[in-house]
Design a protein around this motif. Structure first.
Motif, PDB file in Angstrom:
ATOM      1  N   THR A   9    -122.591  89.152  -9.075  1.00  0.00           N
ATOM      2  CA  THR A   9    -122.187  87.833  -8.633  1.00  0.00           C
ATOM      3  C   THR A   9    -122.718  86.725  -9.669  1.00  0.00           C
ATOM      4  O   THR A   9    -123.890  86.614 -10.048  1.00  0.00           O
ATOM      5  CB  THR A   9    -123.071  87.385  -7.433  1.00  0.00           C
TER       6      THR A   9
ATOM      7  N   ASN B  92    -113.037  94.658 -10.336  1.00  0.00           N
ATOM      8  CA  ASN B  92    -112.559  93.905  -9.282  1.00  0.00           C
ATOM      9  C   ASN B  92    -113.035  92.672  -8.669  1.00  0.00           C
ATOM     10  O   ASN B  92    -114.513  92.725  -8.786  1.00  0.00           O
ATOM     11  CB  ASN B  92    -112.013  94.814  -8.191  1.00  0.00           C
ATOM     12  N   ARG B  93    -112.562  91.606  -8.479  1.00  0.00           N
ATOM     13  CA  ARG B  93    -113.293  90.480  -7.814  1.00  0.00           C
ATOM     14  C   ARG B  93    -113.046  90.627  -6.222  1.00  0.00           C
ATOM     15  O   ARG B  93    -112.144  90.760  -5.816  1.00  0.00           O
ATOM     16  CB  ARG B  93    -112.478  89.101  -8.413  1.00  0.00           C
TER      17      ARG B  93
ATOM     18  N   VAL C 259    -109.525  92.141 -12.317  1.00  0.00           N
ATOM     19  CA  VAL C 259    -109.749  90.966 -13.446  1.00  0.00           C
ATOM     20  C   VAL C 259    -109.611  91.538 -14.587  1.00  0.00           C
ATOM     21  O   VAL C 259    -110.187  92.690 -15.033  1.00  0.00           O
ATOM     22  CB  VAL C 259    -111.282  90.507 -13.219  1.00  0.00           C
TER      23      VAL C 259
ATOM     24  N   THR D 114    -116.111  84.850 -15.454  1.00  0.00           N
ATOM     25  CA  THR D 114    -116.093  84.734 -14.047  1.00  0.00           C
ATOM     26  C   THR D 114    -116.077  83.317 -13.554  1.00  0.00           C
ATOM     27  O   THR D 114    -115.927  82.314 -14.027  1.00  0.00           O
ATOM     28  CB  THR D 114    -117.790  85.426 -13.665  1.00  0.00           C
TER      29      THR D 114
ATOM     30  N   ALA E  37    -118.291  83.983  -7.228  1.00  0.00           N
ATOM     31  CA  ALA E  37    -117.636  85.024  -7.082  1.00  0.00           C
ATOM     32  C   ALA E  37    -118.166  86.163  -7.458  1.00  0.00           C
ATOM     33  O   ALA E  37    -119.434  86.327  -8.179  1.00  0.00           O
ATOM     34  CB  ALA E  37    -116.294  85.053  -8.019  1.00  0.00           C
ATOM     35  N   THR E  38    -117.983  87.554  -6.741  1.00  0.00           N
ATOM     36  CA  THR E  38    -118.683  88.637  -7.094  1.00  0.00           C
ATOM     37  C   THR E  38    -117.830  89.645  -7.607  1.00  0.00           C
ATOM     38  O   THR E  38    -116.481  89.712  -7.045  1.00  0.00           O
ATOM     39  CB  THR E  38    -119.230  89.223  -5.604  1.00  0.00           C
ATOM     40  N   TYR E  39    -118.230  90.480  -8.446  1.00  0.00           N
ATOM     41  CA  TYR E  39    -117.255  91.377  -9.159  1.00  0.00           C
ATOM     42  C   TYR E  39    -117.936  92.822  -9.009  1.00  0.00           C
ATOM     43  O   TYR E  39    -119.079  92.790  -9.352  1.00  0.00           O
ATOM     44  CB  TYR E  39    -117.214  91.035 -10.618  1.00  0.00           C
TER      45      TYR E  39
END
Length: 93
Positions: free
Chosen positions: A41, A62-63, A69, A82, A86-88
């Motif tokens: 995150t 992936n977001r 991404v 980023t 957002a979390t990836y």
């Protein structure tokens, strides 16, 4: 950053919400002798530089709630931009 760099391959482990430099919060799991996922995150929208936990394998970034991404792999480092908040999820398919 590196995840599970020297963890014994015969022991499972996980961690949740560890703070990393560049305003990143990181979670991950290690099972069956390999890293199963890494979640990151971003609190400030800075670039991620992650030592490749699956050398030689293709990865997907992936977001959460936003699709795939674009990322680069140079040597053994995965890099991607980023957005704040957002979390990836990074994983080998």
């Amino acid at each position: 950053m590196r995840v599970f760099p020297v963890w014994p391959s015969n022991r499972n482990a996980s961690f949740v919400k560890l703070r990393e430099k560049d305003a990143l919060v990181v979670s991950g799991a290690f099972s069956g002798g390999r890293v199963t996922y890494v979640d990151i995150t971003s609190e400030a929208g800075r670039q991620v530089r992650l030592q490749h936990p699956w050398p030689g394998q293709t990865i997907v970034v992936n977001r959460v709630g936003g699709g795939t991404v674009a990322h680069t792999v140079s040597g053994n480092v995965i890099t991607f931009p980023t957005q704040a908040g957002a979390t990836y999820t990074i994983a080998a398919p």
